[in-house]
Write a protein that holds these residues in place. Structure first.
Motif, PDB file in Angstrom:
ATOM      1  N   LEU A   1       0.859  -1.187   0.000  1.00  0.00           N
ATOM      2  CA  LEU A   1       0.000   0.000   0.000  1.00  0.00           C
ATOM      3  C   LEU A   1       0.892   1.232   0.000  1.00  0.00           C
ATOM      4  O   LEU A   1       1.685   1.436   0.917  1.00  0.00           O
ATOM      5  N   LEU A   2       0.770   2.037  -1.055  1.00  0.00           N
ATOM      6  CA  LEU A   2       1.712   3.140  -1.263  1.00  0.00           C
ATOM      7  C   LEU A   2       1.019   4.491  -1.192  1.00  0.00           C
ATOM      8  O   LEU A   2      -0.179   4.596  -1.443  1.00  0.00           O
ATOM      9  N   GLU A   3       1.792   5.496  -0.877  1.00  0.00           N
ATOM     10  CA  GLU A   3       1.279   6.865  -0.803  1.00  0.00           C
ATOM     11  C   GLU A   3       2.221   7.768  -1.572  1.00  0.00           C
ATOM     12  O   GLU A   3       3.437   7.551  -1.569  1.00  0.00           O
ATOM     13  N   ARG A   4       1.645   8.794  -2.178  1.00  0.00           N
ATOM     14  CA  ARG A   4       2.501   9.774  -2.834  1.00  0.00           C
ATOM     15  C   ARG A   4       2.871  10.878  -1.870  1.00  0.00           C
ATOM     16  O   ARG A   4       2.163  11.166  -0.921  1.00  0.00           O
ATOM     17  N   ASP A   5       4.013  11.490  -2.150  1.00  0.00           N
ATOM     18  CA  ASP A   5       4.402  12.682  -1.417  1.00  0.00           C
ATOM     19  C   ASP A   5       4.849  13.650  -2.509  1.00  0.00           C
ATOM     20  O   ASP A   5       5.886  13.435  -3.128  1.00  0.00           O
ATOM     21  N   GLY A   6       4.029  14.648  -2.808  1.00  0.00           N
ATOM     22  CA  GLY A   6       4.304  15.486  -3.975  1.00  0.00           C
ATOM     23  C   GLY A   6       4.076  14.651  -5.224  1.00  0.00           C
ATOM     24  O   GLY A   6       3.067  13.962  -5.329  1.00  0.00           O
ATOM     25  N   ASP A   7       5.045  14.659  -6.146  1.00  0.00           N
ATOM     26  CA  ASP A   7       4.867  13.925  -7.395  1.00  0.00           C
ATOM     27  C   ASP A   7       5.322  12.483  -7.290  1.00  0.00           C
ATOM     28  O   ASP A   7       4.945  11.639  -8.108  1.00  0.00           O
ATOM     29  N   GLY A   8       6.147  12.180  -6.322  1.00  0.00           N
ATOM     30  CA  GLY A   8       6.729  10.842  -6.251  1.00  0.00           C
ATOM     31  C   GLY A   8       6.186  10.043  -5.091  1.00  0.00           C
ATOM     32  O   GLY A   8       5.250  10.450  -4.404  1.00  0.00           O
ATOM     33  N   LEU A   9       6.789   8.873  -4.896  1.00  0.00           N
ATOM     34  CA  LEU A   9       6.379   8.027  -3.781  1.00  0.00           C
ATOM     35  C   LEU A   9       6.944   8.579  -2.479  1.00  0.00           C
ATOM     36  O   LEU A   9       8.063   9.094  -2.457  1.00  0.00           O
ATOM     37  N   ALA A  10       6.164   8.471  -1.418  1.00  0.00           N
ATOM     38  CA  ALA A  10       6.649   8.885  -0.103  1.00  0.00           C
ATOM     39  C   ALA A  10       7.811   7.974   0.300  1.00  0.00           C
ATOM     40  O   ALA A  10       7.859   6.809  -0.092  1.00  0.00           O
ATOM     41  N   ASP A  11       8.725   8.512   1.075  1.00  0.00           N
ATOM     42  CA  ASP A  11       9.835   7.727   1.625  1.00  0.00           C
ATOM     43  C   ASP A  11       9.349   6.451   2.283  1.00  0.00           C
ATOM     44  O   ASP A  11       9.918   5.371   2.097  1.00  0.00           O
ATOM     45  N   SER A  12       8.291   6.590   3.082  1.00  0.00           N
ATOM     46  CA  SER A  12       7.791   5.420   3.815  1.00  0.00           C
ATOM     47  C   SER A  12       7.312   4.363   2.830  1.00  0.00           C
ATOM     48  O   SER A  12       7.418   3.163   3.091  1.00  0.00           O
ATOM     49  N   SER A  13       6.810   4.795   1.657  1.00  0.00           N
ATOM     50  CA  SER A  13       6.336   3.823   0.675  1.00  0.00           C
ATOM     51  C   SER A  13       7.502   3.091   0.018  1.00  0.00           C
ATOM     52  O   SER A  13       7.385   1.927  -0.344  1.00  0.00           O
TER      53      SER A  13
END
Ligand SMILES: Cc1cc2nc3c(=O)[nH]c(=O)nc-3n(C[C@H](O)[C@H](O)[C@H](O)COP(=O)(O)OP(=O)(O)OC[C@H]3O[C@@H](n4cnc5c(N)ncnc54)[C@H](O)[C@@H]3O)c2cc1C
Ligand SMILES: Nc1ncnc2c1ncn2[C@@H]1O[C@H](COP(=O)(O)O)[C@@H](O)[C@H]1O
Lengths: 256, 336
Positions: free
Chosen positions: B6-18
């Motif tokens: 399960l992934l999340e974006r942070d801005g345009d890219g993937l969040a670090d946690s993802s």
């Protein structure tokens, strides 16, 4: 409003944490027991709500007979009633724990007192950190649920709950009854008063004995994470150490 | 047969946690010989497909419904449970963030499956079980555990799994890149009852240096002595562009607000330098500053637990050491 608050007895470890030789438990020979700060705040929140709106606060714990002490600690903070779901000392998983708590809530709903209007939990237990008991209870009872709450307002027949999400604030408007899990910081718990403590000492504690069952997640053993056993490099003593400290900040590149 | 991350974006890219979720999921998928797929909430157009391909994720699912635009935990979890069935997922992995843990708990409650929060590693066993290591006491202890479940529901202890490097994903536990990531759209029909709880509004708040992301944190504990004792720490923080963090004793005495508490039930910090003054170093406090690169302790007691956990120490009264350090820094500023 009648409020149920669920708290868990956990070892009060401080400077060091150690595991028993069989790897099954935290070594508690040197420590007392307590409840998580999140849960203490849940009790304080419940007491404040009933002080404003009337009603009652019941604290519940599932644990060994000794967990009565934690119930009394919470009674001293202002809860009016206590319920012990007594175990035989075995560790209960979150699925069985939630089922037993939901059962106790249902039992109450069917009796003359009727259902709780609000069920408060900590966001996570301090020891196991399973992050799920409150959510499972909500599903078992068919109630709405919010977690990680840092601010709670009762608004007539509902509640407004706020929490942090990535540096901003999320707001939830939920109908009551509901399950809400809270975090430390939602309030500043009071210290137990002397009359509170005396009352807690004498209070009757209801007891139920739910049945343990195994679940899919099994603990094999606990261990202390391997970390380099180091001793800090001592830069000096007192004010004389300031120049050395200054050089260190320079080396680390943190002087702006 | 898929491990769903399960992934999340942070801005345009993937969040670090993802990215950490991907590294963790890939290790699990490899150990069980299953595939790897990503799941995101939102429209297909918002899926960072190029980035996912770089991390070796062949498939991504975009769960897209106008009713799910706001965060509604039960409806989101219901949509995930539908996807789990549709793709015969063997595991679902989310970040051990507030939201990740919450969503996974709802998925667990909906499906009746067990859930393991804040895992450090997981690998499939020949007998179908899953061996995992997870945090207890916010990481002060590790638990070796076995999970027997049709679908393993896991969250990842985000500060315990490394972020894979984009340039060299294979070398850092992410999968080797794939040519392209196929994006599949999933359009669930959420029921009204599942939308009872929905994030209604979101207000940005707080300015100044955030404790969670500060490069330098000046910590104060009981040894500071009272609310007035923080003045020299504040001055030092001002000179270093640092945030002030405190121990639980400080917040429960009401000397400082809880938003400044570092630890298991406070904020987790990851600065370059944590200067802990008058703090004994209880495990619950250390759980919040394990992510600091360097820890320097100022303490009158050479036997305080923090002395065996810090990198450097000054033995002495913070009321003498901090003003002397402030004077040194000012002297240097004047010289410059
Ligand atoms: C479930 C649980 C969760 C918790 N969560 C957190 C948490 O998130 N964060 C947290 O911080 N705590 C947490 N705690 C509390 C934790 O166990 C400790 O009680 C707390 O961290 C101690 O704070 P302290 O170091 O400031 O105080 P103390 O332990 O009293 O230490 C004070 C230190 O200051 C030194 N000192 C005194 N005077 C001076 C001076 N003039 N100059 C220099 N040094 C001096 C002393 O030598 C001592 O080492 C939690 C506890 C539990 C049970
Ligand atoms: N044994 C227990 N007795 C009473 N409440 C519990 C127990 N275990 C967990 N809880 C409650 O559920 C919350 C979340 O626990 P967990 O899912 O185990 O992290 C805790 O903060 C408590 O409020």
């Amino acid at each position: 409003m009648d409020i149920l608050v669920c708290v868990k007895r956990v070892p009060m470890v401080g400077g060091r944490i150690a595991v028993t030789p069989d790897g099954q438990d935290v070594d508690t020979r040197m420590s007392g027991f307590t409840v998580s700060p999140h849960e203490e705040c849940a009790v304080e929140e419940a007491v404040q709500i009933t002080e404003r709106l009337g009603g009652s606060v019941t604290v519940l714990t599932l644990g060994p007979a000794e967990a009565m002490q934690q119930l009394r600690d919470m009674l001293a903070l202002g809860a009016g009633r206590a319920l012990l779901l007594e175990t035989d000392g075995r560790e209960w998983g979150p699925i069985a724990t939630a089922a037993a708590i939901a059962d106790a809530a249902r039992r109450r709903a069917e009796g003359p007192d009727g259902p709780y209007g609000l069920l408060l939990f900590g966001n996570e237990a301090a020891d196991t950190g399973d992050y799920q008991v409150g959510v499972r209870v909500a599903h078992a009872l068919g109630l709405p649920c919010v977690t990680g709450i840092k601010n709670l307002e009762i608004t007539g027949d509902g509640a407004r709950a706020r929490r942090e999400y990535r540096g901003s604030e999320e707001v939830f408007d939920i109908p009551l009854p509901a399950v809400v899990s809270v975090k430390e910081g939602i309030n500043l718990p009071r210290y137990p008063s002397l009359p509170g403590r005396l009352r807690a000492k004498r209070a009757a504690i209801d007891t139920l004995r739910p049945e343990w069952h195994s679940e899919g997640l099994r603990k094999d053993r606990l261990r202390v994470p391997a970390q380099e056993q180091h001793q800090a490099q001592v830069l000096g003593s007192g004010a004389e150490a300031a120049p050395a400290l200054m050089r260190l900040l320079e080396e680390l590149g943190v002087l702006s | 047969m898929t491990v769903l991350g399960l992934l999340e974006r942070d801005g345009d890219g993937l969040a670090d946690s993802s990215l950490r979720v991907l590294a963790f999921s890939n290790a699990l998928a490899r150990s069980s010989g299953t595939g790897l797929a990503g799941v995101l909430f939102g429209p297909a157009a918002a899926v960072p497909a190029g980035e996912l391909a770089g991390y070796g994720v062949p498939d991504a699912y975009a769960i897209d419904s106008p009713l799910l635009a706001g965060y509604a935990p039960v409806a989101w979890a219901r949509a995930l449970s539908g996807l789990v069935t549709d793709v015969s997922a063997t595991a679902v992995v989310a970040a051990g963030s507030d939201r990740g843990n919450e969503l996974m708990a709802h998925l667990a409650a909906l499906t009746g499956l067990p859930m393991a929060a804040n895992c450090v590693s997981a690998a499939a066993e020949a007998d179908g079980g899953c061996r995992l290591v997870r945090h207890r006491w916010a990481g002060s202890l590790l638990e070796d555990a076995t999970l027997d479940a049709d679908v393993a529901l896991l969250t990842v202890a985000v500060d315990a799994v490394a972020v894979p490097a984009a340039e060299e994903p294979a070398a850092t536990s992410a999968a080797a890149p794939v040519a392209a990531t196929s994006v599949h759209v999933v359009e669930p029909q959420p029921e009204a009852a599942d939308l009872r709880v929905c994030a209604a509004e979101s207000a940005t708040r707080g300015t100044g240096i955030s404790l969670a992301t500060a490069r330098v944190v000046i910590g104060g504990g009981r040894g500071v002595g009272g609310p007035e004792g923080f003045a020299p720490l504040e001055e030092l923080a001002g000179l270093l562009g640092a945030a002030v963090g405190v121990s639980r004793v400080v917040t429960s005495q009401g000397w400082r607000p809880h938003t400044q508490q570092v630890g298991q039930t406070g904020t987790r910090i990851t600065p370059e330098l944590y200067l802990a003054c008058g703090i004994s170093g209880a495990i619950q406090h250390m759980a919040g500053c394990m992510g600091a690169k360097h820890i320097v302790a100022i303490n009158t007691d050479p036997g305080a637990p923090i002395i065996s956990r810090a990198d450097y120490a000054v033995i002495g009264d913070l009321n003498e050491v901090i003003p002397a350090l402030v004077a040194e820094i000012k002297k240097r500023h004047d010289e410059a």
